[in-house]
Write a protein that holds these residues in place. Sequence first.
Motif, PDB file in Angstrom:
ATOM      1  N   PHE A  29       0.836  -1.180   0.000  1.00 45.39           N
ATOM      2  CA  PHE A  29       0.000   0.000   0.000  1.00 45.39           C
ATOM      3  C   PHE A  29       0.865   1.222   0.000  1.00 45.39           C
ATOM      4  O   PHE A  29       1.408   1.622   1.000  1.00 45.39           O
ATOM      5  CB  PHE A  29      -0.928   0.013   1.209  1.00 45.39           C
ATOM      6  N   GLY A 151      -6.455   4.231   2.762  1.00 47.09           N
ATOM      7  CA  GLY A 151      -6.404   3.079   1.880  1.00 47.09           C
ATOM      8  C   GLY A 151      -7.103   3.275   0.561  1.00 47.09           C
ATOM      9  O   GLY A 151      -7.039   2.406  -0.308  1.00 47.09           O
ATOM     10  N   THR A 340       0.078  -3.969   7.196  1.00 46.12           N
ATOM     11  CA  THR A 340      -0.118  -2.800   6.355  1.00 46.12           C
ATOM     12  C   THR A 340      -1.591  -2.434   6.257  1.00 46.12           C
ATOM     13  O   THR A 340      -1.951  -1.262   6.260  1.00 46.12           O
ATOM     14  CB  THR A 340       0.459  -3.065   4.944  1.00 46.12           C
ATOM     15  N   TYR A 341      -2.455  -3.429   6.165  1.00 44.33           N
ATOM     16  CA  TYR A 341      -3.898  -3.185   6.056  1.00 44.33           C
ATOM     17  C   TYR A 341      -4.553  -3.373   7.426  1.00 44.33           C
ATOM     18  O   TYR A 341      -5.444  -4.193   7.593  1.00 44.33           O
ATOM     19  CB  TYR A 341      -4.509  -4.132   5.023  1.00 44.33           C
ATOM     20  N   VAL A 435      -6.549  -9.366   2.928  1.00 41.26           N
ATOM     21  CA  VAL A 435      -7.081  -8.270   2.130  1.00 41.26           C
ATOM     22  C   VAL A 435      -7.975  -8.837   1.038  1.00 41.26           C
ATOM     23  O   VAL A 435      -7.828  -9.982   0.613  1.00 41.26           O
ATOM     24  CB  VAL A 435      -5.962  -7.425   1.476  1.00 41.26           C
ATOM     25  N   THR A 484      -8.220  -1.918  -2.769  1.00 42.08           N
ATOM     26  CA  THR A 484      -8.075  -3.098  -1.929  1.00 42.08           C
ATOM     27  C   THR A 484      -8.658  -2.819  -0.546  1.00 42.08           C
ATOM     28  O   THR A 484      -8.465  -1.747   0.011  1.00 42.08           O
ATOM     29  CB  THR A 484      -6.590  -3.492  -1.823  1.00 42.08           C
ATOM     30  N   PRO A 486      -9.174  -4.114   3.495  1.00 40.93           N
ATOM     31  CA  PRO A 486      -8.718  -5.051   4.539  1.00 40.93           C
ATOM     32  C   PRO A 486      -9.834  -6.019   4.928  1.00 40.93           C
ATOM     33  O   PRO A 486     -11.012  -5.640   4.978  1.00 40.93           O
ATOM     34  CB  PRO A 486      -8.374  -4.128   5.715  1.00 40.93           C
TER      35      PRO A 486
END
Length: 598
Positions: A29, A151, A340-341, A435, A484, A486
């Motif tokens: 991301f 995001g 990250t997510y 994700v 994308t 999560p």
Amino acid sequence: MFVLHHGDVRTALAAAVAAFSSHNSTPPFGGGGGRREWQPAAFLRPVAARAGPSQRPLSVSIAAPPSVKDGEKPEICTADELHYAPVPGTEWRLALWRYRPPPEAPKRNHPLMLLSGVGTNAIGFDLSPGASFARHMSSQGFDTWIVEVRGAGLSMRINELKAIDEPFTKPIMCCTDYVDKINPNDAMLVKERLIGSSGPMPDSEIANVNDKTTDTITWNEPKLVTELTATFMRLADRFSGYLNEGQLRDISAKLFDQISKLLEDTRLSERYNEIAENISALLETRQNSTVAGQIKDLSQRLVNVIEEGQRSVSPQLFDLQERLSATIEDFQKQLDLIITYDWDFDNYLEEDVPAAMEYIRLQTQSKDGKLLAIGHSMGGILLYAMLSKCAHEKIKSKLAGVVTLASSIDYTTSKSSLKLLLPLADPAQALNVPVVPLGVLLAAAYPLSSRPPYVLSWLNDQISAQDMMHPELFAKLVLNNFCTVPAKVILQLTTAFRDGGLRNRTGTFFYKDHLCKCDVPILALAGDVDLICPPEAVYETVKLIPKEMIIYKVFGKPDGPHYAHYDLVGGRMAIKEVYPCILQFLSRHDDLPTPDSD
């Protein structure tokens, strides 16, 4: 009739995540949302190509990363201005697309905030000059702002390169790279390392396998111990605050299972399992400062067991070290995705939307400090949830009026197609699929839905009713509007399909329970053939709101035109039928309060 089974959903998601992960060796991301993940082939792009990562100079109104140039914005951003709103306590900067009213437009008292659906960016509200919901609202005098939550779209972290702690931005130790080559002289299969910065490979590490000769590859024990120890410590340090004990146990068990499959000598399994159990117990102690040495010692024992298996297996498994290193590296990439997510619906609700509202208020200086807001799909769900929380806490929402488009916080009585996401409601499944690369999935499916033999044509009906969107605009929407998501967001949203409707992340607060105390006027609109949020789902929420505060309308006629999920925003008839209804409502509630009123 086409039927999609839950198993098909899981298979498709797993395949998409695997493809997504394989193309994202760096943190996946970079703030580019739906525009960095995937570039469609040229034959899929009837509209202008999206801006790539190297084409992302950004215009900002606050401090931005050093690489950002003031006064510029990427070509993909068609707004008059691109602002960045900081989210307090986080590294996130939310992208806000601003559309200023022309001088000849009516004067308005409140700015207008637009919130998009789950996994979408600002493009859905501004597809083209002739089909722009945002531009139309600004032409009617509203200072219009599209909010891209974390995001999504152009939102980014303040320092993307440090979004994950420095020691873990790359695999801790990469395994040696090999390629299969055929020796033209003797047709032997040779595992030959690619020559890199580390220099040529020692002769002792090359294994030529044929019917005459087998040399054993060198066993790099310290390297493997370091890899394993670092991975386990990462689980202890980073995931103890992210996952509960059961989930932490599940995800560490996945690594142990993957490693155990590399061992074919069953005599070692008992020792291996004992060590694995000890490591799992240490990970769950939550006393990370005292377990580092113990984990290192156990990692050493684990490697010793694997080395013993290396000596006892057949020559065909001479690459066991390489496969073990690859297993650890793949596992680390999975951890990168999860870290990250790392956000859910409540992060949008409690952090992103308030930060965006405060930024818009400061920029526009509305006289009473209030905003008007329109939310499509999840955007409307966020507005409902905000009104519910404010009513429960007896605080003012700072909203003068709200419009929700195809939104509900209770889908239990409807036949929404989103029920296909229910298999993801299991936290263990969310770990398997950290994700949901919605943009990748839809872009990959688009050729099959829009061209003969139209095997996925049912996807089109999820977005827009037949003949409601120009083909090129529909293609732009599908290929550019989705990002994308999560699994944590999906996990929380699926509670809207369970008794009691949508709830907070802990399951202790039901958002529908307090809408009966709502004191903000709401216009709730539905589409007659919306498969994602059918009219009956919209009404489940509408009926909870005081009658004097709600207006409910379903668009679509028995003989057409019909309105699917996106058509309320961008369908060809929306500008004639839907927009006037919204503008009438907004105008009515744009008046400033009198001194005697609230």
